[in-house]
Scaffold this active site. Structure first.
Site, PDB file in Angstrom:
ATOM      1  N   GLU A 121     -22.240  13.406   7.185  1.00  0.00           N
ATOM      2  CA  GLU A 121     -21.378  14.202   8.140  1.00  0.00           C
ATOM      3  C   GLU A 121     -20.080  13.390   8.498  1.00  0.00           C
ATOM      4  OE1 GLU A 121     -24.632  13.963   8.619  1.00  0.00           O
ATOM      5  OE2 GLU A 121     -25.295  16.093   9.138  1.00  0.00           O
ATOM      6  N   ILE A 152     -26.761  15.184   4.448  1.00  0.00           N
ATOM      7  CA  ILE A 152     -25.150  15.362   4.452  1.00  0.00           C
ATOM      8  C   ILE A 152     -24.866  14.210   5.199  1.00  0.00           C
ATOM      9  CG2 ILE A 152     -23.275  16.943   5.559  1.00  0.00           C
ATOM     10  CD1 ILE A 152     -25.454  19.222   5.602  1.00  0.00           C
ATOM     11  N   ALA A 158     -30.185  14.977   6.720  1.00  0.00           N
ATOM     12  CA  ALA A 158     -30.385  13.809   6.256  1.00  0.00           C
ATOM     13  C   ALA A 158     -29.427  13.528   5.018  1.00  0.00           C
ATOM     14  CB  ALA A 158     -31.699  13.140   5.806  1.00  0.00           C
ATOM     15  N   ASN A 216     -26.498   9.579  11.660  1.00  0.00           N
ATOM     16  CA  ASN A 216     -25.295   9.811  10.834  1.00  0.00           C
ATOM     17  C   ASN A 216     -24.028  10.095  11.516  1.00  0.00           C
ATOM     18  OD1 ASN A 216     -26.967   9.965   8.560  1.00  0.00           O
ATOM     19  ND2 ASN A 216     -27.103  12.217   8.295  1.00  0.00           N
ATOM     20  N   ASP A 240     -23.816   5.276  12.359  1.00  0.00           N
ATOM     21  CA  ASP A 240     -22.938   5.150  10.746  1.00  0.00           C
ATOM     22  C   ASP A 240     -21.706   5.249  10.846  1.00  0.00           C
ATOM     23  OD1 ASP A 240     -25.544   4.730   9.904  1.00  0.00           O
ATOM     24  OD2 ASP A 240     -25.590   6.489   8.575  1.00  0.00           O
ATOM     25  N   ASP A 280      15.969   1.269 -11.866  1.00  0.00           N
ATOM     26  CA  ASP A 280      17.367   1.015 -12.043  1.00  0.00           C
ATOM     27  C   ASP A 280      17.486  -0.229 -11.799  1.00  0.00           C
ATOM     28  OD1 ASP A 280      17.225   1.707  -9.740  1.00  0.00           O
ATOM     29  OD2 ASP A 280      18.799   3.040  -9.396  1.00  0.00           O
TER      30      ASP A 280
HETATM   31  P1  ADP Z   1      23.275   1.545 -13.627  1.00  0.00           P
HETATM   32  O1  ADP Z   1      23.466   2.441 -12.632  1.00  0.00           O
HETATM   33  O2  ADP Z   1      22.193   1.798 -14.470  1.00  0.00           O
HETATM   34  O3  ADP Z   1      23.688   0.182 -13.360  1.00  0.00           O
HETATM   35  P2  ADP Z   1      25.660   3.185 -14.264  1.00  0.00           P
HETATM   36  O4  ADP Z   1      25.295   4.397 -15.026  1.00  0.00           O
HETATM   37  O5  ADP Z   1      26.085   3.346 -12.874  1.00  0.00           O
HETATM   38  O6  ADP Z   1      24.636   2.123 -14.763  1.00  0.00           O
HETATM   39  O7  ADP Z   1      26.870   2.690 -15.058  1.00  0.00           O
HETATM   40  C1  ADP Z   1      27.066   2.518 -16.603  1.00  0.00           C
HETATM   41  C2  ADP Z   1      28.241   1.985 -16.877  1.00  0.00           C
HETATM   42  O8  ADP Z   1      29.351   3.048 -16.503  1.00  0.00           O
HETATM   43  C3  ADP Z   1      28.652   0.675 -16.408  1.00  0.00           C
HETATM   44  O9  ADP Z   1      28.413  -0.491 -17.241  1.00  0.00           O
HETATM   45  C4  ADP Z   1      30.146   0.883 -16.041  1.00  0.00           C
HETATM   46  O10 ADP Z   1      30.880   0.391 -17.488  1.00  0.00           O
HETATM   47  C5  ADP Z   1      30.556   2.332 -16.097  1.00  0.00           C
HETATM   48  N1  ADP Z   1      30.661   2.690 -14.603  1.00  0.00           N
HETATM   49  C6  ADP Z   1      29.988   2.553 -13.625  1.00  0.00           C
HETATM   50  N2  ADP Z   1      30.537   3.019 -12.725  1.00  0.00           N
HETATM   51  C7  ADP Z   1      31.739   3.435 -12.866  1.00  0.00           C
HETATM   52  C8  ADP Z   1      32.918   4.425 -12.267  1.00  0.00           C
HETATM   53  N3  ADP Z   1      32.863   4.673 -10.802  1.00  0.00           N
HETATM   54  N4  ADP Z   1      33.927   4.953 -13.086  1.00  0.00           N
HETATM   55  C9  ADP Z   1      33.730   4.385 -14.259  1.00  0.00           C
HETATM   56  N5  ADP Z   1      33.041   3.774 -14.944  1.00  0.00           N
HETATM   57  C10 ADP Z   1      31.945   3.446 -14.176  1.00  0.00           C
END
Ligand code: ADP
Ligand code: MG
Length: 879
Positions: free
Chosen positions: A287, A285, A283, A714, A718, A329
């Site tokens: 199961e 357990i 009873a 069980n 159940d 992000d």
């Molecule tokens: P998130 O992905 O958080 O938006 P990133 O790290 O990709 O930010 O980018 C941060 C900053 O780097 C951007 O605001 C831009 O100014 C610069 N950046 C993004 N991509 C490039 C690239 N391919 N070459 C040069 N600068 C870049």
């Protein structure tokens, strides 16, 4: 078999000719097929999978089985053959169900792993294509980009700023810069700079390489340090459930001892006492519990995978329901990542391109300079797709083309010599080009970093050597405040070829380009849902604070209370170990962190975890991998996400949608609710059985339940309602309450109280009918037993309706809305009827036939127990 020895010791030309491949065309498809046959697939031979016998044996090594087996042996000793054999059958069934479940689980994990298996970019028949990494063969020409996990051992042919993390192979945690020069034969693995090895991660830059070894012939295959999943991992939930059933077993042991002692003192016979012991043990357990738990978790995972959310680890389901903070992000997750040039600012001039692109003339000299840098300082291409192209770079190419410039002409007349690739840490990218007899350096990057490296400015009247930093800053901030992502441009001409570390210095500033990256449509709604659910969404971006703030406003991320400092600049949180109390409060209130570098993401997650939050993190870049790992729930994007991010994540969103996280969290909460429901249900049923038997034993009443009857309950009647509870779709309001505290156990104090009350109400009905029929009606012991048994069956089935909270209507709630519940009740009753009408089964369960009056009595007592519980619930004695 290895096609080539010591490839690092040879020149690129030697390696290529030995591998018989044309680096410009790659292998032919036919050749690749033949080599695949010859060398085998590019996979590591896994540690031998757990054998079927091993899985079966594991099922037998379980406390539940031990107890059943002891009961079985005792019944055989007492010559109760029927009982003994039935218990044996039950043991076999339990073991097989467990076996089947585990086998199924292993298989589904395998198929999920296949879904997320890595891709590789390979050149075949002159065309670059994306294929599954396991189809690679020696001689294949592959392209590697930052974020990739290297798919096989390969000799580098050419590269730009390649830096690789090889910790998995060498234990060296720093990035290793690569080059292509041949090395002496005795060079150790860690110093073979012209090679890349399977399993390591490309941190920066990109490369073209030729594969020299695949599968088990790779270094990692040889050393075989890729950790294989060892045995079956018990997830914490299973652990918690085991603890719960463990408690019941202890309770039973205590009861058995009490009953034996009291029986001994009353001078009772030994054999009936042992029988009661067996009945009690059975009873006690639950199961059905492990089976129901596994099925409901697996079903949750399958449901989610249909919605394009892949759960890589089972325990993640549980953590999802506890998530209190989601860090994400910005670009691509909250926004579309479909960039377009929107605004262009150069010296004393600004253009807006909403629709009208033809507002400026192609002959504008500053425009041309921007285009030239944009095209040259750029790793993407519009023609070939499939590569991890950067959307901001694609936008620049599109823009140049729309303005009437020819990308290939610009690129052809300025061959690239060197490159410092963009990375999220430094936020700047530079390239060095041949410009006739001289050299040209092109730079693009975040405004702050670019202007800090400039000493001069390009104007229509030539180069001037004073920078009006205030003015440019204003332009950059204005763009940001409109939600535009901005990128600054600079260049310089030199007569001598500069060293790599001299590229980003003494530059000439040209201007700023603003890109429009609209927020995703559905994000706003999801963020509102999270607010209601007490989950805080936090944006962590490398972008400009102004841009982040504007996007945050558009998606409803900023708090209504404007006095709160909701945007924090990465520069102001350099040391989270020692911060002032004010900053601590600010960080806890903030919803946006801008200009943060990947390392800070990790530190922030740590910070929140120390403040007792369960943190989920959404990321896609290779730089996000450590943060994804650190977070309690790492969530990676399936399409945009880098291999490295997907590798460490717990959850993968196959459709890259932020809103999918909401589905996952909802499901996580729901599954946990369901688990609580069926655990309370099953435990209260078991408790009812234990107490009923115990009371009968100490009070000289006829035994209301025989061991086999308990097993039947069980195991059969159940389990179906419990399964139905496990399928529940959850309360509608599930996302309107705060996240569950991870410290709270499955069964809280209140829930224990409920369990006991439900159990006791059922016991009351069973003991009630036993007393009524034996002392008042004076029926035969077998009929008394039968009526008690049926009452228990029915009362336990009705017990599902007790599971709904008392705060909702008894007739309309998530239990009555669950059609599985009704189906399971019907099914259980049908089984009961079938057993009743099958003579041999009826004999096993010691069932005799009953008359209508007896049936009605049973129904009245069973409903009585439901009514009793409901009254107790409404009196707020239980929940
Ligand atoms: P998130 O992905 O958080 O938006 P990133 O790290 O990709 O930010 O980018 C941060 C900053 O780097 C951007 O605001 C831009 O100014 C610069 N950046 C993004 N991509 C490039 C690239 N391919 N070459 C040069 N600068 C870049
Ligand atoms: Mg990014």
């Amino acid at each position: 078999m290895i096609p080539i020895q010591e490839p690092y010791n040879k020149t690129v030309t030697e390696v290529i000719s030995q591998l018989e491949v044309d680096p410009a065309r790659g292998l032919s498809t036919i050749e690749a097929k033949q080599r695949l046959k010859l060398y085998g697939p590019n996979t590591l031979s896994a540690k031998a999978p757990k054998s079927l016998w091993r899985i079966l044996l594991d099922q037998l090594l379980d406390p539940i089985i031990y107890i059943l087996a002891s009961a079985m042996i005792l019944t055989f000793i007492f010559d109760e053959w029927l009982e003994g054999i039935t218990i044996l059958v039950v043991i076999i069934i339990t073991a097989f169900i467990g076996f089947f479940m585990e086998w199924q689980a292993i298989r589904s994990v395998e198929s999920l792993q296949k879904l997320t298996r890595a891709n590789a970019y390979v050149l075949r028949n002159g065309i670059s294509r994306k294929i599954k990494a396991h189809a690679l063969v020696p001689g294949d020409i592959i392209h590697l980009h930052s974020g990739n996990i290297v798919p096989a051992d390969a000799r580098i042919i050419s590269h730009q700023g390649l830096a690789v993390k090889e910790a998995i192979l060498t234990g060296e945690s720093n990035q290793i810069q690569k080059n292509i020069a041949p090395l002496p034969v005795e060079t150790p693995l860690a110093e073979q700079l012209n090679m890349v090895f399977k399993g390591t991660t490309i941190e920066k830059g990109n490369a073209v390489a030729v594969i020299v070894a695949t599968g088990d012939e790779t270094m990692i295959g040889q050393v075989n340090i890729l950790t294989q999943e060892a045995g079956k991992e018990r997830h914490p939930l299973e652990h918690k459930l085991n603890k719960l059933s463990g408690r019941l077993i202890w309770l039973t042991l205590v009861l058995v001892i009490i009953i034996t002692i009291s029986g001994y003192l009353q001078g009772k016979e030994l054999i009936p006492m042992i029988k009661i012991g067996i009945a009690l043990a059975i009873a006690a357990i639950p199961e059905g519990l492990p089976i129901v738990a596994t099925i409901s978790l697996a079903r949750g995972m399958v449901r989610l995978s249909k919605q394009k959310v892949i759960i890589k680890k089972l325990e993640a389901v549980q953590t999802l329901g506890e998530t209190g903070i989601i860090c994400t992000d910005k670009t691509g997750t909250l926004t579309e990542d479909k960039m377009a040039v929107h605004t262009l600012v150069v010296f004393n001039k600004e253009w807006n391109f909403k629709e009208e692109r033809s507002v400026i003339s192609k002959t504008d000299s500053l425009l041309y300079q921007i285009v030239e840098i944009g095209v040259l300082c750029n790793n993407s291409s519009i023609l070939e797709d499939g590569k991890n192209d950067d959307s901001i770079e694609i936008a620049l190419l599109n823009f140049s083309q729309e303005m009437g410039f020819d990308i290939s002409t610009i690129r052809a007349s300025h061959p690239e010599l060197e490159e410092i690739p963009f990375d999220a840490e430094n936020k700047i990218m530079a390239t060095l080009h041949q410009d006739k007899d001289a050299f040209l350096v092109c730079v693009k990057g975040s405004f702050e970093n670019v202007i800090n490296s400039c000493t001069r400015v390009l104007t229509y009247e030539g180069i001037i050597s004073s920078i009006d930093r205030k003015k440019w800053e204003l332009a950059s901030n204005t763009m940001a405040s409109q939600g535009l992502r901005n990128l600054a441009f600079a260049f310089k001409n030199t007569t001598f070829k500069p060293e790599n570390n001299q590229l980003i210095s003494d530059l000439i500033f040209v201007g700023i380009v603003g890109f429009l990256d609209p927020p995703r449509e559905d994000v706003k709604q999801a963020i509102q849902t999270y607010k209601d659910a007490g989950i805080k969404v936090i944006m962590m971006t490398g972008d400009h604070p102004g841009t982040a703030k504007k996007v945050g406003e558009e998606i409803g991320l900023l708090p209504e209370d404007t006095s709160i400092k909701s945007v924090i600049h990465g520069a102001s949180i350099t040391n989270l170990e020692q911060i002032s109390p004010e900053l601590e409060t600010q960080i806890l209130q903030a919803t946006i962190f801008a200009r943060v570098v990947p390392k800070q993401k990790l530190e922030l997650i740590n910070f929140f975890q120390q403040h007792n939050f369960i943190v989920g993190m959404i990321g896609d870049g290779v730089n996000d991998a450590p943060a994804l790992k650190k977070a309690d729930i790492g969530i990676a994007m399936g399409i945009r996400g880098s291999d490295a991010a997907q590798e460490v994540a717990d959850v993968i969103l196959m459709d890259d949608k932020f809103t999918s996280t909401e589905l996952a969290i909802r499901q996580g909460r729901n599954i946990f609710d369901n688990i609580r429901h069926f655990v309370v249900f099953l435990l209260s049923c078991n408790l009812a059985e234990i107490i009923a038997v115990a009371i009968a034993a100490v009070s000289n009443l006829p035994l209301p339940l025989l061991p086999l009857q308990i097993l039947f309950l069980n195991f059969v009647t159940d389990v179906f309602p419990a399964l139905a509870l496990g399928m529940g779709r959850g309360e509608i309001s599930i996302m309107e309450r705060p996240p569950r505290d991870p410290e709270t156990p499955i069964i809280t104090g209140t829930l224990w109280l409920s369990t006991v009350i439900y159990g006791l109400s059922i016991t009351a009905a069973v003991i009630g009918i036993t007393v009524y029929t034996s002392t008042y009606l004076k029926l035969s012991p077998i009929i008394v037993n039968n009526m008690a048994f049926y009452t228990l069956v029915l009362a336990q089935l009705l017990n599902v309706f007790n599971i709904a909270s008392r705060k909702v209507s008894f007739f309309k709630n998530e239990i009555t809305n669950n059609k599985w519940v009704w189906a399971s009740l019907l099914f259980s009753i049908l089984i009961m009827l079938a057993v009743y009408n099958t003579p041999i089964l009826a004999r096993v369960l010691s069932l005799d036939s009953l008359n209508l009056e007896q049936l009605l009595t049973i129904i009245i007592f069973a409903i009585g127990s439901l009514v009793l519980t409901q009254i107790l619930k409404r009196l707020k004695i239980s929940d």
